[in-house]
Design a protein around this motif. Structure first.
Motif, PDB file in Angstrom:
ATOM      1  N   LEU A   1       4.402   5.727  -2.095  1.00  0.00           N
ATOM      2  CA  LEU A   1       5.001   5.153  -3.292  1.00  0.00           C
ATOM      3  C   LEU A   1       4.635   6.004  -4.509  1.00  0.00           C
ATOM      4  O   LEU A   1       3.655   6.744  -4.496  1.00  0.00           O
ATOM      5  CB  LEU A   1       4.519   3.718  -3.487  1.00  0.00           C
ATOM      6  CG  LEU A   1       4.830   2.752  -2.348  1.00  0.00           C
ATOM      7  CD1 LEU A   1       4.194   1.393  -2.612  1.00  0.00           C
ATOM      8  CD2 LEU A   1       6.335   2.601  -2.149  1.00  0.00           C
TER       9      LEU A   1
ATOM     10  N   THR B   1       6.609   1.442 -11.744  1.00  0.00           N
ATOM     11  CA  THR B   1       6.381   0.045 -11.394  1.00  0.00           C
ATOM     12  C   THR B   1       6.962  -0.228 -10.006  1.00  0.00           C
ATOM     13  O   THR B   1       7.710   0.585  -9.448  1.00  0.00           O
ATOM     14  CB  THR B   1       7.055  -0.896 -12.406  1.00  0.00           C
ATOM     15  OG1 THR B   1       8.481  -0.729 -12.303  1.00  0.00           O
ATOM     16  CG2 THR B   1       6.581  -0.633 -13.820  1.00  0.00           C
ATOM     17  N   ILE B   2       6.642  -1.384  -9.473  1.00  0.00           N
ATOM     18  CA  ILE B   2       7.190  -1.774  -8.171  1.00  0.00           C
ATOM     19  C   ILE B   2       8.710  -1.831  -8.234  1.00  0.00           C
ATOM     20  O   ILE B   2       9.406  -1.339  -7.332  1.00  0.00           O
ATOM     21  CB  ILE B   2       6.609  -3.137  -7.731  1.00  0.00           C
ATOM     22  CG1 ILE B   2       5.089  -3.027  -7.560  1.00  0.00           C
ATOM     23  CG2 ILE B   2       7.272  -3.615  -6.446  1.00  0.00           C
ATOM     24  CD1 ILE B   2       4.611  -1.902  -6.684  1.00  0.00           C
TER      25      ILE B   2
ATOM     26  N   ASN C   1      10.050   1.668  -8.192  1.00  0.00           N
ATOM     27  CA  ASN C   1       9.958   2.226  -6.845  1.00  0.00           C
ATOM     28  C   ASN C   1      11.085   1.708  -5.958  1.00  0.00           C
ATOM     29  O   ASN C   1      11.735   2.473  -5.248  1.00  0.00           O
ATOM     30  CB  ASN C   1       8.607   1.863  -6.216  1.00  0.00           C
ATOM     31  CG  ASN C   1       7.533   2.912  -6.450  1.00  0.00           C
ATOM     32  OD1 ASN C   1       7.468   3.922  -5.757  1.00  0.00           O
ATOM     33  ND2 ASN C   1       6.695   2.672  -7.456  1.00  0.00           N
TER      34      ASN C   1
ATOM     35  N   LEU D   1       8.463 -10.275  -3.200  1.00  0.00           N
ATOM     36  CA  LEU D   1       7.928  -9.305  -4.152  1.00  0.00           C
ATOM     37  C   LEU D   1       8.223  -9.640  -5.613  1.00  0.00           C
ATOM     38  O   LEU D   1       7.838  -8.877  -6.512  1.00  0.00           O
ATOM     39  CB  LEU D   1       8.493  -7.909  -3.835  1.00  0.00           C
ATOM     40  CG  LEU D   1       8.016  -7.289  -2.521  1.00  0.00           C
ATOM     41  CD1 LEU D   1       8.830  -6.043  -2.199  1.00  0.00           C
ATOM     42  CD2 LEU D   1       6.533  -6.954  -2.589  1.00  0.00           C
TER      43      LEU D   1
ATOM     44  N   TYR E   1       5.613  -9.354  -8.392  1.00  0.00           N
ATOM     45  CA  TYR E   1       4.870  -8.091  -8.476  1.00  0.00           C
ATOM     46  C   TYR E   1       5.691  -6.951  -9.082  1.00  0.00           C
ATOM     47  O   TYR E   1       5.227  -5.808  -9.115  1.00  0.00           O
ATOM     48  CB  TYR E   1       4.395  -7.672  -7.081  1.00  0.00           C
ATOM     49  CG  TYR E   1       3.521  -8.701  -6.421  1.00  0.00           C
ATOM     50  CD1 TYR E   1       2.175  -8.823  -6.747  1.00  0.00           C
ATOM     51  CD2 TYR E   1       4.042  -9.592  -5.474  1.00  0.00           C
ATOM     52  CE1 TYR E   1       1.370  -9.778  -6.148  1.00  0.00           C
ATOM     53  CE2 TYR E   1       3.245 -10.554  -4.881  1.00  0.00           C
ATOM     54  CZ  TYR E   1       1.918 -10.646  -5.218  1.00  0.00           C
ATOM     55  OH  TYR E   1       1.120 -11.598  -4.619  1.00  0.00           O
TER      56      TYR E   1
ATOM     57  N   LYS F   1       1.944  -1.792 -10.751  1.00  0.00           N
ATOM     58  CA  LYS F   1       1.964  -0.434 -10.207  1.00  0.00           C
ATOM     59  C   LYS F   1       1.417  -0.487  -8.771  1.00  0.00           C
ATOM     60  O   LYS F   1       0.627  -1.381  -8.437  1.00  0.00           O
ATOM     61  CB  LYS F   1       1.091   0.493 -11.062  1.00  0.00           C
ATOM     62  CG  LYS F   1       1.567   0.652 -12.510  1.00  0.00           C
ATOM     63  CD  LYS F   1       2.832   1.470 -12.584  1.00  0.00           C
ATOM     64  CE  LYS F   1       3.289   1.688 -14.028  1.00  0.00           C
ATOM     65  NZ  LYS F   1       2.379   2.532 -14.817  1.00  0.00           N
ATOM     66  N   PRO F   2       1.811   0.439  -7.904  1.00  0.00           N
ATOM     67  CA  PRO F   2       1.380   0.395  -6.507  1.00  0.00           C
ATOM     68  C   PRO F   2      -0.130   0.299  -6.317  1.00  0.00           C
ATOM     69  O   PRO F   2      -0.600  -0.401  -5.404  1.00  0.00           O
ATOM     70  CB  PRO F   2       1.928   1.708  -5.938  1.00  0.00           C
ATOM     71  CG  PRO F   2       3.147   1.963  -6.739  1.00  0.00           C
ATOM     72  CD  PRO F   2       2.806   1.513  -8.130  1.00  0.00           C
TER      73      PRO F   2
ATOM     74  N   LEU G   1      -1.740  -3.142  -5.871  1.00  0.00           N
ATOM     75  CA  LEU G   1      -1.370  -3.996  -4.739  1.00  0.00           C
ATOM     76  C   LEU G   1      -2.237  -3.724  -3.516  1.00  0.00           C
ATOM     77  O   LEU G   1      -2.781  -2.634  -3.336  1.00  0.00           O
ATOM     78  CB  LEU G   1       0.101  -3.764  -4.359  1.00  0.00           C
ATOM     79  CG  LEU G   1       1.151  -4.027  -5.422  1.00  0.00           C
ATOM     80  CD1 LEU G   1       2.535  -3.885  -4.812  1.00  0.00           C
ATOM     81  CD2 LEU G   1       0.994  -5.409  -6.049  1.00  0.00           C
TER      82      LEU G   1
ATOM     83  N   TYR H   1       1.121  -5.494   0.718  1.00  0.00           N
ATOM     84  CA  TYR H   1       2.206  -5.514  -0.260  1.00  0.00           C
ATOM     85  C   TYR H   1       2.787  -4.127  -0.490  1.00  0.00           C
ATOM     86  O   TYR H   1       3.994  -3.982  -0.743  1.00  0.00           O
ATOM     87  CB  TYR H   1       1.751  -6.168  -1.568  1.00  0.00           C
ATOM     88  CG  TYR H   1       1.863  -7.675  -1.496  1.00  0.00           C
ATOM     89  CD1 TYR H   1       3.089  -8.303  -1.692  1.00  0.00           C
ATOM     90  CD2 TYR H   1       0.764  -8.459  -1.168  1.00  0.00           C
ATOM     91  CE1 TYR H   1       3.216  -9.675  -1.594  1.00  0.00           C
ATOM     92  CE2 TYR H   1       0.870  -9.842  -1.062  1.00  0.00           C
ATOM     93  CZ  TYR H   1       2.105 -10.443  -1.273  1.00  0.00           C
ATOM     94  OH  TYR H   1       2.232 -11.811  -1.162  1.00  0.00           O
ATOM     95  N   LYS H   2       1.976  -3.097  -0.381  1.00  0.00           N
ATOM     96  CA  LYS H   2       2.515  -1.742  -0.457  1.00  0.00           C
ATOM     97  C   LYS H   2       3.514  -1.505   0.683  1.00  0.00           C
ATOM     98  O   LYS H   2       4.552  -0.862   0.489  1.00  0.00           O
ATOM     99  CB  LYS H   2       1.386  -0.714  -0.389  1.00  0.00           C
ATOM    100  CG  LYS H   2       0.560  -0.615  -1.650  1.00  0.00           C
ATOM    101  CD  LYS H   2      -0.552   0.412  -1.480  1.00  0.00           C
ATOM    102  CE  LYS H   2      -1.449   0.469  -2.699  1.00  0.00           C
ATOM    103  NZ  LYS H   2      -2.575   1.417  -2.513  1.00  0.00           N
TER     104      LYS H   2
ATOM    105  N   VAL I   1       6.724  -3.120  -0.194  1.00  0.00           N
ATOM    106  CA  VAL I   1       7.451  -2.330  -1.199  1.00  0.00           C
ATOM    107  C   VAL I   1       8.134  -1.127  -0.551  1.00  0.00           C
ATOM    108  O   VAL I   1       9.296  -0.813  -0.848  1.00  0.00           O
ATOM    109  CB  VAL I   1       6.502  -1.868  -2.328  1.00  0.00           C
ATOM    110  CG1 VAL I   1       7.245  -0.942  -3.299  1.00  0.00           C
ATOM    111  CG2 VAL I   1       5.940  -3.067  -3.074  1.00  0.00           C
TER     112      VAL I   1
END
Length: 222
Positions: free
Chosen positions: A83, A88-89, A92, A116, A119, A123-124, A127, A131-132, A135
């Motif tokens: 990521l 931000t998520i 991404n 998600l 979140y 930012k990755p 997490l 959760y990564k 994403v």
């Protein structure tokens, strides 16, 4: 449908893939094999990251063998989430919008499906590993792929989190209704996620009727 026809690949005179042929319909096909057996190389060839020495890759009616990755309409989830930590998520997840792939509707559905929503402004690095992984999956799905490729996407996750994510990912795959090629060396993971199975041994791919039979094939070849 994804068709992989007679794919071969060598690195420095070592043949990593040997005439691999496989068809994947709207299902999750799990490839099981030991590290170094050629699983990841096959996925990278399908994704267009590596060029095969021989063979063809066909998606639907399109021969994508010579196309660059961005023109193949493939969602690729690598072994490590990769990521962008400065984004931000949400940024991404919507990265494919830069190439005019995906839609806001697909994004919202995917975010809800993977839990998600709360979140999106993180930012990755804020997490957990689980959760990564969500994403990374969302980023691939939002691009509206015709095929999904996943290369041991839960390898960095602890056992408890993996047990939680496996049914969630299985639910996602059932809902997207496209060919999914999922690579792992974990038989339990394969059984939890897969519809059909194959084992990679010494660069060759063999269809099997259950994940548990993979170890029998591998032991007989050692």
């Amino acid at each position: 449908m994804l068709k992989i026809n007679n794919i071969s690949k060598s690195f420095e005179n070592r043949k990593v893939l040997k005439d691999v042929t496989i068809e994947v319909k709207s299902e999750t096909k799990v490839i099981i094999g030991l590290n170094g057996s050629g699983k990841s190389t096959l996925l990278k060839i399908v994704a267009g990251i590596i060029r095969a020495d021989e063979g063809r890759v066909i998606i639907g009616e399109r021969d994508v063998t010579l196309l660059p990755p961005e023109d193949r309409k493939i969602g690729y989830v690598p072994q490590h989430t990769a990521l962008f930590n400065h984004l931000t998520i949400k940024e991404n997840i919507t990265y494919s919008f830069k190439n005019r792939r995906g839609s806001k509707e697909t994004m919202e559905k995917t975010i809800d499906m993977l839990g998600l929503k709360e979140y999106l402004n993180c930012k990755p690095y804020e997490l957990s590993g689980g959760y990564k992984s969500r994403v990374s999956m969302a980023r691939a799905l939002v691009s509206a792929p015709q095929v999904m490729l996943l290369d041991e996407p839960l390898s960095d996750i602890d056992a408890a989190t993996k047990e939680k994510l496996l049914p969630e990912f299985h639910f996602v795959f059932k809902n997207i209704d496209i060919p999914v090629l999922y690579v792992t060396h974990d038989v339990h993971e394969a059984e939890a996620i897969g519809d059909t199975f194959a084992v990679m041994i010494d660069g060759k791919l063999i269809d099997i009727d259950s994940a548990s039979r993979a170890f029998d094939f591998i032991k007989n070849k050692l």
